[in-house]
Design an enzyme around this catalytic site. Structure first.
Site, PDB file in Angstrom:
ATOM      1  N   SER A   1      35.078  46.158  57.869  1.00 39.82           N
ATOM      2  CA  SER A   1      34.580  47.434  57.858  1.00 39.82           C
ATOM      3  C   SER A   1      33.104  47.529  58.256  1.00 39.82           C
ATOM      4  O   SER A   1      32.833  48.397  59.233  1.00 39.82           O
ATOM      5  CB  SER A   1      34.817  48.176  56.610  1.00 39.82           C
ATOM      6  OG  SER A   1      36.097  48.064  56.157  1.00 39.82           O
ATOM      7  N   GLY A   2      32.089  46.920  57.750  1.00 41.05           N
ATOM      8  CA  GLY A   2      30.761  47.148  58.102  1.00 41.05           C
ATOM      9  C   GLY A   2      30.595  46.490  59.500  1.00 41.05           C
ATOM     10  O   GLY A   2      29.721  47.231  60.336  1.00 41.05           O
TER      11      GLY A   2
ATOM     12  N   GLY B   1      39.824  41.833  34.103  1.00 40.99           N
ATOM     13  CA  GLY B   1      39.782  43.109  33.690  1.00 40.99           C
ATOM     14  C   GLY B   1      38.964  44.158  34.667  1.00 40.99           C
ATOM     15  O   GLY B   1      38.528  45.348  34.140  1.00 40.99           O
TER      16      GLY B   1
ATOM     17  N   GLU C   1      44.402  47.182  38.992  1.00 46.68           N
ATOM     18  CA  GLU C   1      45.292  47.910  40.028  1.00 46.68           C
ATOM     19  C   GLU C   1      46.514  47.046  40.039  1.00 46.68           C
ATOM     20  O   GLU C   1      47.539  47.606  40.077  1.00 46.68           O
ATOM     21  CB  GLU C   1      44.463  47.822  41.476  1.00 46.68           C
ATOM     22  CG  GLU C   1      43.311  48.732  41.368  1.00 46.68           C
ATOM     23  CD  GLU C   1      42.461  48.881  42.574  1.00 46.68           C
ATOM     24  OE1 GLU C   1      41.824  49.941  42.804  1.00 46.68           O
ATOM     25  OE2 GLU C   1      42.427  48.075  43.363  1.00 46.68           O
TER      26      GLU C   1
ATOM     27  N   HIS D   1      43.131  77.614  40.022  1.00 42.67           N
ATOM     28  CA  HIS D   1      44.138  77.596  38.763  1.00 42.67           C
ATOM     29  C   HIS D   1      45.478  77.576  39.282  1.00 42.67           C
ATOM     30  O   HIS D   1      45.814  78.388  40.020  1.00 42.67           O
ATOM     31  CB  HIS D   1      43.963  78.802  38.023  1.00 42.67           C
ATOM     32  CG  HIS D   1      44.732  78.773  36.645  1.00 42.67           C
ATOM     33  ND1 HIS D   1      44.412  77.905  35.643  1.00 42.67           N
ATOM     34  CD2 HIS D   1      45.770  79.539  36.224  1.00 42.67           C
ATOM     35  CE1 HIS D   1      45.579  77.909  34.706  1.00 42.67           C
ATOM     36  NE2 HIS D   1      46.110  79.093  34.920  1.00 42.67           N
TER      37      HIS D   1
ATOM     38  N   GLU E   1      35.411  37.217  64.795  1.00 38.32           N
ATOM     39  CA  GLU E   1      36.331  37.020  64.025  1.00 38.32           C
ATOM     40  C   GLU E   1      37.176  36.097  63.782  1.00 38.32           C
ATOM     41  O   GLU E   1      37.925  35.775  64.785  1.00 38.32           O
ATOM     42  CB  GLU E   1      36.954  38.542  63.769  1.00 38.32           C
ATOM     43  CG  GLU E   1      37.846  38.942  62.763  1.00 38.32           C
ATOM     44  CD  GLU E   1      37.215  38.577  61.286  1.00 38.32           C
ATOM     45  OE1 GLU E   1      36.334  39.345  60.873  1.00 38.32           O
ATOM     46  OE2 GLU E   1      37.679  37.554  60.596  1.00 38.32           O
TER      47      GLU E   1
HETATM   48  P1  NDP Z   1      35.528  42.527  39.274  1.00 37.97           P
HETATM   49  O1  NDP Z   1      34.115  41.935  39.303  1.00 37.97           O
HETATM   50  O2  NDP Z   1      35.685  43.832  39.244  1.00 37.97           O
HETATM   51  O3  NDP Z   1      36.115  41.831  38.148  1.00 37.97           O
HETATM   52  C1  NDP Z   1      36.163  40.329  37.637  1.00 37.97           C
HETATM   53  C2  NDP Z   1      36.957  40.404  36.692  1.00 37.97           C
HETATM   54  O4  NDP Z   1      37.101  38.949  36.213  1.00 37.97           O
HETATM   55  C3  NDP Z   1      36.173  40.771  35.201  1.00 37.97           C
HETATM   56  O5  NDP Z   1      36.975  41.416  34.707  1.00 37.97           O
HETATM   57  C4  NDP Z   1      35.567  39.512  34.877  1.00 37.97           C
HETATM   58  O6  NDP Z   1      35.118  39.502  33.588  1.00 37.97           O
HETATM   59  C5  NDP Z   1      36.552  38.417  35.040  1.00 37.97           C
HETATM   60  N1  NDP Z   1      36.300  37.050  35.300  1.00 37.97           N
HETATM   61  C6  NDP Z   1      35.216  36.650  35.935  1.00 37.97           C
HETATM   62  N2  NDP Z   1      34.935  35.138  35.780  1.00 37.97           N
HETATM   63  C7  NDP Z   1      35.907  34.980  34.867  1.00 37.97           C
HETATM   64  C8  NDP Z   1      36.233  33.622  34.236  1.00 37.97           C
HETATM   65  N3  NDP Z   1      35.683  32.739  34.671  1.00 37.97           N
HETATM   66  N4  NDP Z   1      37.353  33.853  33.397  1.00 37.97           N
HETATM   67  C9  NDP Z   1      37.896  34.862  33.173  1.00 37.97           C
HETATM   68  N5  NDP Z   1      37.813  35.947  33.606  1.00 37.97           N
HETATM   69  C10 NDP Z   1      36.536  36.179  34.552  1.00 37.97           C
HETATM   70  O7  NDP Z   1      36.147  41.952  40.440  1.00 37.97           O
HETATM   71  P2  NDP Z   1      37.468  42.008  41.274  1.00 37.97           P
HETATM   72  O8  NDP Z   1      37.879  40.655  41.850  1.00 37.97           O
HETATM   73  O9  NDP Z   1      38.410  42.845  40.448  1.00 37.97           O
HETATM   74  O10 NDP Z   1      37.110  43.075  42.701  1.00 37.97           O
HETATM   75  C11 NDP Z   1      35.838  42.571  43.429  1.00 37.97           C
HETATM   76  C12 NDP Z   1      35.260  43.602  44.147  1.00 37.97           C
HETATM   77  O11 NDP Z   1      35.980  44.310  44.952  1.00 37.97           O
HETATM   78  C13 NDP Z   1      34.946  44.662  42.706  1.00 37.97           C
HETATM   79  O12 NDP Z   1      33.807  44.709  41.927  1.00 37.97           O
HETATM   80  C14 NDP Z   1      34.929  46.004  43.574  1.00 37.97           C
HETATM   81  O13 NDP Z   1      33.428  46.236  43.987  1.00 37.97           O
HETATM   82  C15 NDP Z   1      35.422  45.699  44.713  1.00 37.97           C
HETATM   83  N6  NDP Z   1      37.059  46.522  44.726  1.00 37.97           N
HETATM   84  C16 NDP Z   1      37.008  47.698  44.667  1.00 37.97           C
HETATM   85  C17 NDP Z   1      38.298  48.371  44.756  1.00 37.97           C
HETATM   86  C18 NDP Z   1      38.386  49.711  44.799  1.00 37.97           C
HETATM   87  O14 NDP Z   1      37.122  50.426  45.522  1.00 37.97           O
HETATM   88  N7  NDP Z   1      39.057  50.465  44.328  1.00 37.97           N
HETATM   89  C19 NDP Z   1      39.643  47.709  44.574  1.00 37.97           C
HETATM   90  C20 NDP Z   1      39.287  46.318  44.415  1.00 37.97           C
HETATM   91  C21 NDP Z   1      38.190  45.778  44.626  1.00 37.97           C
HETATM   92  P3  NDP Z   1      33.779  40.110  33.164  1.00 37.97           P
HETATM   93  O15 NDP Z   1      33.914  41.847  32.871  1.00 37.97           O
HETATM   94  O16 NDP Z   1      33.695  39.815  31.529  1.00 37.97           O
HETATM   95  O17 NDP Z   1      32.488  39.568  33.820  1.00 37.97           O
END
Ligand code: NDP
Length: 452
Positions: free
Chosen positions: A15-16, A175, A181, A436, A35
């Site tokens: 994208s960027g 989480g 999702e 409404h 790419e």
């Molecule tokens: P996130 O950073 O949102 O979530 C990562 C999750 O993994 C957190 O819950 C984290 O826990 C957990 N985690 C990290 N390390 C470990 C570990 N060693 N053991 C167990 N759990 C762990 O990353 P995602 O991969 O979900 O997505 C990446 C990014 O992509 C997002 O931050 C977002 O910016 C982007 N994205 C955006 C979307 C949208 O706009 N709809 C959709 C998908 C991605 P903790 O919270 O405790 O750190």
């Protein structure tokens, strides 16, 4: 004789990178881009787009159920994972062609190979070397997984888009955005889902009411959320299934274990060190508000940088970079009040601060909160609530946080984000007439603070 082959060379056509390349070319710059995967990047090929198509697919299960309350007799339904994957692949192929056409129409030369920096003006492309006055790194990121025993039996979102069959039982680890999702997607499509999260509540960083509401709704839909829990080991059993050992001593059986444990920047074999580009320990490239790295001729945008990992942010950064460097219009990337959505079931959308962060940034605040059954579910009978919340700075009356969990939340918040970004006050919200009957009208009719 020109000093460089290109005015701009972009590494990474996501994208960027594509946005920056096109806009710079539109200003008359000679632009090349490389790419090593498919043009379009994470969002188009293995992220936002296929994810949202999957999410639509998963919603149909509830739509069929909800129809009954409106007098419909839907009859027996069946779902073909193979057909969904094939149709999704066709759509991604179409978008890939659109992106290729965007580049060629803009006279941007594409090199379908990996690019590696040789120095601050040269990029190695297989056997070739090209030079450019300015280089933009837009290589994005990739999933990261923890180093546990048997991790090779797990998958990430990359593979989830290409599974041969729909798994009967899925464990989703994490989480965050992707975990929530995909838990909703698999659950909606009929898989049994256990979501394993190490913390106190899913969606860390989001407003606490958003987190609690979503967790409650996901649980109501049948997702088994295990908090304060980690997967410590994966064992492939003889039947082809996977045993996941948890740190509470229990075990889970599943067909698929998907890790959504965060993403890391794509900087491997990029030549950063040789070229002298600074990177942080995790690989993220630090940049200033003009996307400048420590080298004057090298820039970076999108998920490879240390900023917000969202497609529209990468687009904005790429555009601002091209305007600044090639359009004679220097402007910093603007990261204030970035709205975002989680396409969970139900979805979440938000702009501005959480209640917890509000005090640090805005002093005293007033909180307006509403929870209600969306009209659609009066007849459908579904027990799904919508939650809306406004956070208002007491001293200025400005709405500084707006959070929605529920039907159509992303569509609603995109519009309201304009108001919040523009610094509109609660009084201006109040004197806006509602539409409404909608759920969104609640955001202009909340009159009594719940606290503050
Ligand atoms: P996130 O950073 O949102 O979530 C990562 C999750 O993994 C957190 O819950 C984290 O826990 C957990 N985690 C990290 N390390 C470990 C570990 N060693 N053991 C167990 N759990 C762990 O990353 P995602 O991969 O979900 O997505 C990446 C990014 O992509 C997002 O931050 C977002 O910016 C982007 N994205 C955006 C979307 C949208 O706009 N709809 C959709 C998908 C991605 P903790 O919270 O405790 O750190």
């Amino acid at each position: 004789m020109r000093k460089f082959d290109y005015d701009l060379f972009v590494i990474g056509a996501g994208s960027g990178g594509v946005r920056a390349a096109r806009v710079a070319a539109g200003y008359g710059a000679r632009v090349g881009v490389c790419e090593s995967s498919r043009v379009g990047g994470t969002c188009v090929i293995r992220g936002c787009v296929p994810k949202k198509l999957f999410s639509y697919a998963a919603h149909f299960a509830e739509e069929f159920e909800d129809a009954a309350g409106y007098g419909w007799e839907v009859g027996e339904t069946s779902f073909s994972w193979a057909r969904l994957i094939a149709n999704k692949d066709r759509e991604i192929d179409r978008l890939n062609r659109v992106y290729l056409a965007l580049l060629s129409d803009a006279d941007v030369k594409l090199y379908p190979v990996h690019g590696k920096l040789l120095d601050s003006h040269q990029v190695q492309l297989g056997e070739d070397i090209v030079s450019a006055e300015k280089i933009l790194i837009a290589t994005g990121g990739r999933p990261w997984t923890p180093e546990i025993s048997g991790i090779e039996h797990g998958i990430t979102s990359d593979e989830a888009f290409y599974l041969k069959t729909l798994p009967e039982r899925v464990i989703v680890v994490g989480g965050g955005f992707i975990a929530c999702e995909f838990a909703g997607i698999f659950n909606g499509l009929g898989s049994g889902v256990v979501q394993v999260y190490r913390g106190e509540q899913i969606l860390r960083g989001f407003d606490h009411d958003v987190r609690d509401t979503l967790a409650g709704e996901m649980t109501e839909k049948g997702i088994d959320i295990r908090l304060y829990t980690n997967v410590t080991e994966l064992i492939r059993t003889t039947g082809g299934q996977i045993t996941a050992k948890l740190d509470d001593g229990s075990e889970l059986q599943a067909d698929t274990v998907m890790f959504a444990t965060g993403r890391v920047p794509n900087v491997q074999n990029l030549g950063l060190r040789a070229a002298g580009v600074h990177a942080m320990p995790g690989g993220m490239i630090p940049v200033d508000e003009y996307s400048r790295t420590n080298l004057p001729s090298v820039f970076a945008v999108g998920d490879v940088t240390s900023r917000v990992n969202l497609t529209p942010v990468a687009l904005m950064e790429g555009h601002a970079f091209a305007d600044s460097e090639f359009g004679g219009n220097p402007r910093p990337a603007d990261h204030d009040f970035i709205p975002s959505a989680v396409f969970s079931h139900p979805p979440v959308a938000t702009v501005g601060v959480t209640e917890k962060d509000a005090a640090t940034h805005y002093g005293e605040v007033e909180i307006y909160k509403s929870e209600f059954t969306p009209m659609k579910h009066t007849l459908s009978g579904r027990r799904e609530k919508t939650m809306m919340k406004l956070i208002v700075q007491a001293s200025s009356d400005k709405v500084v946080g707006l959070h929605v969990v529920g039907l159509d939340a992303p569509e609603i918040v995109q519009g309201f984000a304009v108001a919040v970004k523009s610094g509109l006050t609660k009084q201006q919200f109040d004197c806006t007439t509602g539409i409404h009957p909608t759920a969104a009208e609640e955001l202009v009719t909340m009159r009594t603070p719940t606290q503050g």
